[in-house]
Structures are given as C-alpha cells and as structure tokens.
Design a protein around this motif. Sequence first.
Motif, mmCIF file in Angstrom:
data_model
loop_
_atom_site.group_PDB
_atom_site.id
_atom_site.type_symbol
_atom_site.label_atom_id
_atom_site.label_comp_id
_atom_site.label_asym_id
_atom_site.label_seq_id
_atom_site.Cartn_x
_atom_site.Cartn_y
_atom_site.Cartn_z
ATOM 1 N N PRO A 191 46.000 44.645 36.225
ATOM 2 C CA PRO A 191 45.048 45.839 35.743
ATOM 3 C C PRO A 191 43.680 45.268 35.749
ATOM 4 O O PRO A 191 43.225 44.942 34.818
ATOM 5 C CB PRO A 191 45.479 45.797 34.095
ATOM 6 N N GLU A 192 43.426 45.106 37.061
ATOM 7 C CA GLU A 192 42.220 44.698 37.363
ATOM 8 C C GLU A 192 40.851 44.970 36.678
ATOM 9 O O GLU A 192 39.981 44.527 36.220
ATOM 10 C CB GLU A 192 41.807 44.438 39.037
ATOM 11 N N TYR A 193 40.741 46.411 36.856
ATOM 12 C CA TYR A 193 39.657 47.263 36.149
ATOM 13 C C TYR A 193 39.622 46.978 34.741
ATOM 14 O O TYR A 193 38.455 46.883 33.997
ATOM 15 C CB TYR A 193 39.822 48.645 36.448
ATOM 16 N N PHE A 194 40.775 47.059 33.875
ATOM 17 C CA PHE A 194 40.718 46.960 32.649
ATOM 18 C C PHE A 194 40.324 45.391 32.365
ATOM 19 O O PHE A 194 39.590 45.277 31.273
ATOM 20 C CB PHE A 194 42.347 47.028 32.176
ATOM 21 N N LEU A 195 40.917 44.330 32.998
ATOM 22 C CA LEU A 195 40.421 42.773 32.956
ATOM 23 C C LEU A 195 38.938 42.668 33.045
ATOM 24 O O LEU A 195 38.162 41.849 32.201
ATOM 25 C CB LEU A 195 41.075 42.096 33.824
ATOM 26 N N ASP A 196 38.222 43.314 33.995
ATOM 27 C CA ASP A 196 36.817 43.351 34.243
ATOM 28 C C ASP A 196 36.121 43.904 32.814
ATOM 29 O O ASP A 196 35.152 43.082 32.451
ATOM 30 C CB ASP A 196 36.372 44.031 35.388
ATOM 31 N N LEU A 231 36.417 41.662 29.812
ATOM 32 C CA LEU A 231 35.785 40.349 29.784
ATOM 33 C C LEU A 231 34.092 40.697 29.317
ATOM 34 O O LEU A 231 33.576 39.828 28.703
ATOM 35 C CB LEU A 231 35.459 39.648 31.337
ATOM 36 N N GLU A 232 33.785 41.799 29.814
ATOM 37 C CA GLU A 232 32.521 42.162 29.291
ATOM 38 C C GLU A 232 32.460 42.352 27.736
ATOM 39 O O GLU A 232 31.458 42.041 27.021
ATOM 40 C CB GLU A 232 31.952 43.510 30.002
ATOM 41 N N GLU A 233 33.524 42.983 27.294
ATOM 42 C CA GLU A 233 33.698 43.033 25.959
ATOM 43 C C GLU A 233 33.746 41.827 25.159
ATOM 44 O O GLU A 233 33.249 41.825 23.972
ATOM 45 C CB GLU A 233 34.992 43.802 25.528
ATOM 46 N N VAL A 234 34.389 40.720 25.964
ATOM 47 C CA VAL A 234 34.340 39.419 24.987
ATOM 48 C C VAL A 234 33.020 38.970 25.400
ATOM 49 O O VAL A 234 32.773 38.273 24.042
ATOM 50 C CB VAL A 234 35.184 38.640 26.025
ATOM 51 N N LYS A 235 32.141 39.091 26.226
ATOM 52 C CA LYS A 235 31.030 38.580 26.022
ATOM 53 C C LYS A 235 29.998 39.167 25.026
ATOM 54 O O LYS A 235 28.983 38.717 24.375
ATOM 55 C CB LYS A 235 30.195 38.924 27.652
ATOM 56 N N LYS A 236 30.334 40.589 24.948
ATOM 57 C CA LYS A 236 29.376 41.390 23.862
ATOM 58 C C LYS A 236 29.823 40.606 22.611
ATOM 59 O O LYS A 236 29.015 40.418 21.804
ATOM 60 C CB LYS A 236 29.860 42.835 23.859
ATOM 61 N N LEU A 237 31.039 40.462 22.388
ATOM 62 C CA LEU A 237 31.342 39.824 21.121
ATOM 63 C C LEU A 237 31.031 38.517 20.832
ATOM 64 O O LEU A 237 30.465 38.028 19.605
ATOM 65 C CB LEU A 237 33.012 39.606 20.945
#
Length: 737
Positions: free
Chosen positions: A325-330, A333-339
């Motif tokens: 699920p490449e689009y989901f993983l991208d 990852l941005e959500e992890v950076k926001k957290l």
Amino acid sequence: MTDKPQSDDVETGNPPEQKPPKKRNRIRRFFLAIDALIDTALWKSGTAIRWIFEGYDAFLRRFRAKGIWRVLAELSSDGLTYGLAGFIVVLAFAQPAFEATRYADWKTTDDFAVTFLDRFGKEIGRRGIVLNDSVPLEEIPDSLIKATLATEDRRFFSHFGIDFFGTFRAMVENARAGGVVQGGSTLTQQLAKNLFLTNERSLSRKIKEAYLALWLEANLSKQEILKLYLDRAYMGGGVFGVTAASEFYFNKNVRELTLAESAMLAGLYKAPTKYAPHINLPAARARANEVLSNMVQASFLTEGQVIGARRNPALAVDRSQEQLPEYFLDWALEEVKKLARRYPALARDRIVTVRTTLDPALQRQADLAVETVLRENGNLRDAREAAMVSMIPDGAVVAMVGGSSYGESQFNRAVNALRQPGSSFKPFVYMTAFMNGYTSDSVVSDRPVWIGNWSPKNYSRSYRGAVTLKTALTKSINTIPVILSLDFGRQKIIDTAYRMGLTHELENSVSLPIGSSEVSVIDMASAYSVFANGGTKAAAYAVLEIKNSAGKVLYRRERDEPPAVRVLPEEKVQEMNEILVNVVEAGTARRAQIDGVVAAGKTGTTNAYRDAWFVGYTGNFATAVWFGNDDFTSTRRVTGGSLPAMAWQKYNAFAHNGIELARMPGVDPESLPRLARTAPARLATDTSDTAQPRVLKRRTQDLLLQIGQDLRLLLEQKSADAAPAQGPANTDVAAVQ
C-alpha cells in the motif's frame, strides 16, 4: 515757540529705519566660506583624479598589447570583473542553503526509519532513511562502488565537488543527442541535494546545490561523502541506500552482491521508479547493461570481466504479488512526522514500529475496484486517474488508493490533489439549512436565480417549481442550495464544512453552494464520516500505536488523544441520513446500491465533466471516490453516478461481506423495500468462500494483542525461572537458542 522738526516716519506712526545687525553679516560670510571650501575641494579632487588617471594610463601604455594578445587581455579583464560580480550575487542566493548546515545532526536530518504494521500486527512496508553503520565502506563490494562511480561520477576522487569538465562533456552530449542523456551533477552535488534540498528544478536550487557541494568537500573526506551517498540514495520501492535495496530486491546482504546485481543497483540512481526491477525487470536489466559498459569505458573493468554479468543478468525477488500500500505508507509517514512535533519522546527516537489502521484485505479490494473500473471504462470515457479513501466512521483509514499506478506516479491524489467536489458539496449546505430553521420537508421554489451576472443552471436545464429539500437534494437541483445560501449566508456554510472536517481554504464565492471550491478526497471522506457516526468529528488518522526500537510504547491513540467532540446535532444528522439514503435508493447514485446494506451518499460532477465524485457511507465505512485527469482535461461525460459509484459499489460490496452491519443513525432498514427483498440473498453470500473475513472491532483487536503480549511475558518468565535449575550447560544452550 517753534516746534521741533519731526521725521515723516514719526508723522505716519512707523518705526524709524534700522541697519542690518552685525550678526546677520557674520552668518552670511560663514555660508559663503563653506560654499567656497566645497567648490575648492571638488575642483582639487577632480584635478587629482584626472592626474591619477592620466598617470595610470601613461603607465599602462608601456604594456599596451596588440593583436590577439589585446583581445585576450580585454576578455580576461572583463571576465574577472563580471565573474567577481556574479560570484557575489550567486553567494547571496546561496546563503539560505547554508542555514541547513547549522544543525548539529544534519547527517541524520529529521527522517524516520519506520516499520509499518497493519491493524492486525503484520508488517506491510517500511519507510524512512537509516544510516547503516553496520556495513562500513570497506565491506561494501568493490563492484558496487565501481559501478556507482562509473555511472554517476568517474572523476569523483579528483574534483573538488564541482566537475567543470564533466559538466561541459554532459552539455556537449546532450546537445548532440537533442535531449538530456547525461547529467552534469557530481556525486557530491547529488548528496547535497539529498541532504539539504528538494527535487525542485530551478536555477536557485542548482546554485544552492553547487555551494553545498563545496561545503561538503571542505568538511568531509571523500570516503565519508561516498558512504553517505550510498546510504542516502533513493533506490525505488520505498527504500533508501544500497544496504536496504540489496535486501529488498535480492533478499541478501549487501556484502554478498554479485557484479550483475551491483550493476542493477547502480542503474537505479538515475530513475529508481523507471528502472526498479520489481516493476520493470527488462528495463532494469537493460540499464544494468549500460552500467557494465560504463565500467569498461571508465577502465574499471575489462570487457572480458563483465561478459559473465551480461550473459547472466541479475534476477530480482518477485514482489508483484505483494501489492504494497505505497500511497498509504507515504501518507502514514507524514502522519508520524506530525505526531513527532507534538510528542517529544517520539521526536527523539527515530527508529520506530508503527501499527496502523490499514486493513490489507480492504486495501487489495480498493486497488482492484479502481483498477477494474479504469481498465474497463477509462479509455472509453477518457478518464485516466482515480483516487479512493475508505475509513471507519471514527476516522481510521482502512484503505487508500492515490492513483492508477504508484510505479508511474507517486503523487497521492487522495491526499494532496485538490479538485472541485461539485454536487457532493451540497450536503454541507443542507446541513447548514437544517441548523438554521429548515427541515427536510421545507418547501423552496426551484426557479431561475441571478446573482449579478451569474445564474446557476440545473443538469436537466429545466425547473421543477416548489419542491421539498429532500427532493431537491435527492435530485441534485442546483438552484435550491444557491437560494438557501442567500437566506443564511455563505459564511455559515463554510463554517459547517470546516467543523465537519474540510481543511483546505474554501473560497466565499457565489458558486460555493454547488461545489466550486476545491477539496481533497480524504477530507471528503472525513466529513461524510460525521454523518455515518451520528455527528462527532472524525479527522482521518493512520496511526494506532508507535513503539521505539526497544519496544517501549511512545504513542497509543486511545491513551494520548482526546475523545471525539460532537460537531453536529444528532437529530439533524439523522434527518440528513434519511435524505442521502434516498439518493442511493431513488436518486443519482443507484449504481452504489449494495444488497442487504443501508447505504447513503452524494454524487458530484463538475463543469465540462472534469471531476466526478461519489462520497458514500454505511454504518461501517465512509468512502470517497474521485475520477478524472491530472491535467484537468474533460472526461467523456463521466458523472459521479457512473464510474465513481461503480468503483464504490465494488469495494463496499466486498467490505460488508461477512461482517456485523452497524446501524446508520436515523435510518430503519425495515422501511426500505429493496433491503427487505434482498436480505435472504445477502445471507446466502455471507457463507461463501470469497467472503470478506469478519473485521474485529478495535477493542477486540487490542484485547487479543494484550493477551499475546501477556503470553509472551509468561513464557519468558517461565524460561527464566527454569534456567537456574537446569545447570550451566542448559543455560548456555538456552542462550544460544
């Protein structure tokens, strides 16, 4: 007695005439002296400058060059002058780039090394960059280093960061080929871009890149630069660095690479997506063959040494069935950076394992639904791209499709693309009307309405007269939402949309009520989730839990996030659900009907058929679907009730197979004749072999995971208790195991 003579001034009553005071004369003389001093200074300065210039000219006459020497002297002089000026200007442009070098941890930047798990705890992919010091440069195969230098920078050990000869050679080759066939950037410049800059194609970026390359050469050794480049280069497939690429493509340690495999990896630097062997193996092998030729041309190897690699090209691991699920993983990852910006503990530990909300079975079905509809109808209807986001009504994203092919384009149309929603925006208008005194039975006249020079037109090009709001939304009449906006104002509509989950700026224009402002697919799914859950905020999220490399929980959503807040009155949501169910049952979205399932939603089609939407929901899932083209060209009459509704139905028919159906707020399934007729057929399909496995509730998942952890701890403790009784020999065996 004679009178004393009197002056005329006395007779007229005027004061006698007085002479100028001496003080005024002194001031006048002072300014005259200043003026004379300035004139003298200017004259003497001009004379001195003229004398110096004449002397300089007389001195240079002794060295006057003639013929070709004069031309060279003039060119050199002008070149130095303009070169110095250009250097100063370019240096000024490059100053912002040097700010990035001030950080003490610039070698690691702010990237994470993330292992992503699905909602059930199974690994689904990796993202991020790791500086893998476990494999030093000395242990990386010589064939890989030579392949890298022969392909990317043959003069790496002889230039100072910028290779003018290599740049000139690339310019000549590109001019001869009539296109870009060679790059002029050195390996150091490419590393500078990877460390500090973006992939933006602009003159300012190239200037920054050149100066940063010089800075890297001044602060690092050649070996350190080469090692950083090998660790940082993007190698396709979501992996960075040759160590990760070796494991991903060949399932082996980088130390064990053969010449053919090294050549294939070195060929990825130019275009990792185009030449990734798991996507296009023939192209990857052709590129590897070019790398082998480069190694021969650079005199690193002979033709005899590479002949074996040419005849026996590398064979990559077949990952075609994985469908990551490449689009989901991208996006995750941005959500992890926001957290990380909110939680300092997460920001300090960059190697993490993240359990996400993704359901792999639903993700596969979402990919299949979009792919099938595009393959069967895309060329015929001139629709080349699509996007889909599906989430549980609390905002947990279970599936995401960001485009027709991640290999061809990594741009995530589900998250980053902004498109006009058309009539799928109308529920925000009607919900605002419900909160301002209207009901679904309120009657409004469908008639021509003019706002200045603009007048909305209905799809049928006709008018129905007096209609209820339920009929108006079911039939997607355009004039009614515009008339409603004139009553309570467009700003209230914007406030409702923001409150429900739209995040991008909405333009307060006269056409706002019929969907002229741009939105994203993921925001529309979040906003409609508010209808599905009864009125609480449902911001999209991807992360359930984050653990560091030691297994410590850094973030758990249920523990660290506040509870959802109510944003809409429950009774108004129930009223809206009743109407949007009618859109599927008897309106523009009949193609979205699912046997035995209560479904609601709204279609949307923009001017010239550029964008087609269907955003729908059940008690279990809210799903937004968009079809269109990246270049904003028109489709061939694709409406929201056609391809988007078809893809939505294919996905949701599978998603609701074999699961417990949640009740939609305010809708009684018994009141829908279609559901009563199809209920027996649905029950029969629930036991089929292809039924979607029952989706566990999050509380049940967490309970099972906790039981598993407790069992592991119990086994570890039992082993620890038994170890002393078994003696030293048994303890050694346990340690080895």
